[in-house]
Design an enzyme around this catalytic site. Sequence first.
Site, PDB file in Angstrom:
ATOM      1  N   GLY A  37       0.999  -1.322  -0.083  1.00  0.00           N
ATOM      2  CA  GLY A  37       0.036  -0.199   0.084  1.00  0.00           C
ATOM      3  C   GLY A  37       0.863   1.316  -0.067  1.00  0.00           C
ATOM      4  CD  GLN A  53       3.276   5.562   2.664  1.00  0.00           C
ATOM      5  OE1 GLN A  53       2.320   5.396   2.237  1.00  0.00           O
ATOM      6  NE2 GLN A  53       4.178   5.060   3.503  1.00  0.00           N
ATOM      7  CB  CYS A 105       4.506   2.515   7.977  1.00  0.00           C
ATOM      8  SG  CYS A 105       4.203   3.759   6.708  1.00  0.00           S
ATOM      9  CG  LEU A 106       6.390   1.487   2.408  1.00  0.00           C
ATOM     10  CD1 LEU A 106       5.991   2.126   1.017  1.00  0.00           C
ATOM     11  CD2 LEU A 106       6.897   0.310   2.052  1.00  0.00           C
ATOM     12  CG  HIS A 127      -1.237   2.232   6.966  1.00  0.00           C
ATOM     13  ND1 HIS A 127      -0.366   1.573   8.213  1.00  0.00           N
ATOM     14  CD2 HIS A 127      -0.308   2.283   6.120  1.00  0.00           C
ATOM     15  CE1 HIS A 127       0.855   2.186   8.108  1.00  0.00           C
ATOM     16  NE2 HIS A 127       0.981   2.596   6.736  1.00  0.00           N
ATOM     17  CD  GLU A 128      -1.293   2.836   2.459  1.00  0.00           C
ATOM     18  OE1 GLU A 128      -1.059   4.010   2.563  1.00  0.00           O
ATOM     19  OE2 GLU A 128      -0.730   1.667   2.956  1.00  0.00           O
ATOM     20  CG  HIS A 135       0.075   6.922   5.236  1.00  0.00           C
ATOM     21  ND1 HIS A 135       1.070   7.684   5.932  1.00  0.00           N
ATOM     22  CD2 HIS A 135       0.303   5.873   5.231  1.00  0.00           C
ATOM     23  CE1 HIS A 135       1.903   6.657   6.117  1.00  0.00           C
ATOM     24  NE2 HIS A 135       1.590   5.455   5.686  1.00  0.00           N
TER      25      HIS A 135
HETATM   26 ZN   LIG Z   1       2.354   3.786   5.746  1.00  0.00          ZN
END
Ligand SMILES: [Zn+2]
Length: 169
Positions: free
Chosen positions: A45, A50, A92-93, A134-135, A138
């Site tokens: 995702g 991001q 998370c990334l 999660h997205e 963000h």
């Molecule tokens: Zn994330």
Amino acid sequence: MIYPIVKYGNPVLEKPSETVTVFDDELQKLIEDMFESMYAAHGVGLAAPQIGIGRRIAVIDITFKEDPKAKLVLIIPEIIHTEGKHTLSGGCLRVPDFRENVTRPDRVTVRAQDVQGKVFEKTGEELLARALLHETDHLNGKLYISHLSALKRDLMKRKIRKLMKAGEW
Ligand SMILES: [Zn+2]
């Protein structure tokens, strides 16, 4: 084009993203780039902030290229229903070293627009539910660490600050 993933500490990650009003070729291209950037970062995702773009756009593919039909584009997503509870190790990334168990709803319905601006609803369970939450978080400037206990969150922030000071972040 593959965009670099923004690191925790960048203000774009902590403020609500702007809405999307134009559904054109430029948006289409950005979405393709977002999928490419997400795969390059080994993610399932990715939200536009991001990659440093504060617009309400997210992409998800929980199958990681296995099933082209699983590719999901969410423009201006809104969580409209949640159910149940599910605990998963969250991450998370760009914060891969900081995975912690987080309890969130296990069935989630989102309302969003697709790349043409058409409104649709999608319900997901478990991993997909987690990704939808999660997205969407963000895009609201909320990071997954906000779902941790205050103690764990402080610990994580302190670790990150230390790494930043050492130039390792
Ligand atoms: Zn994330």
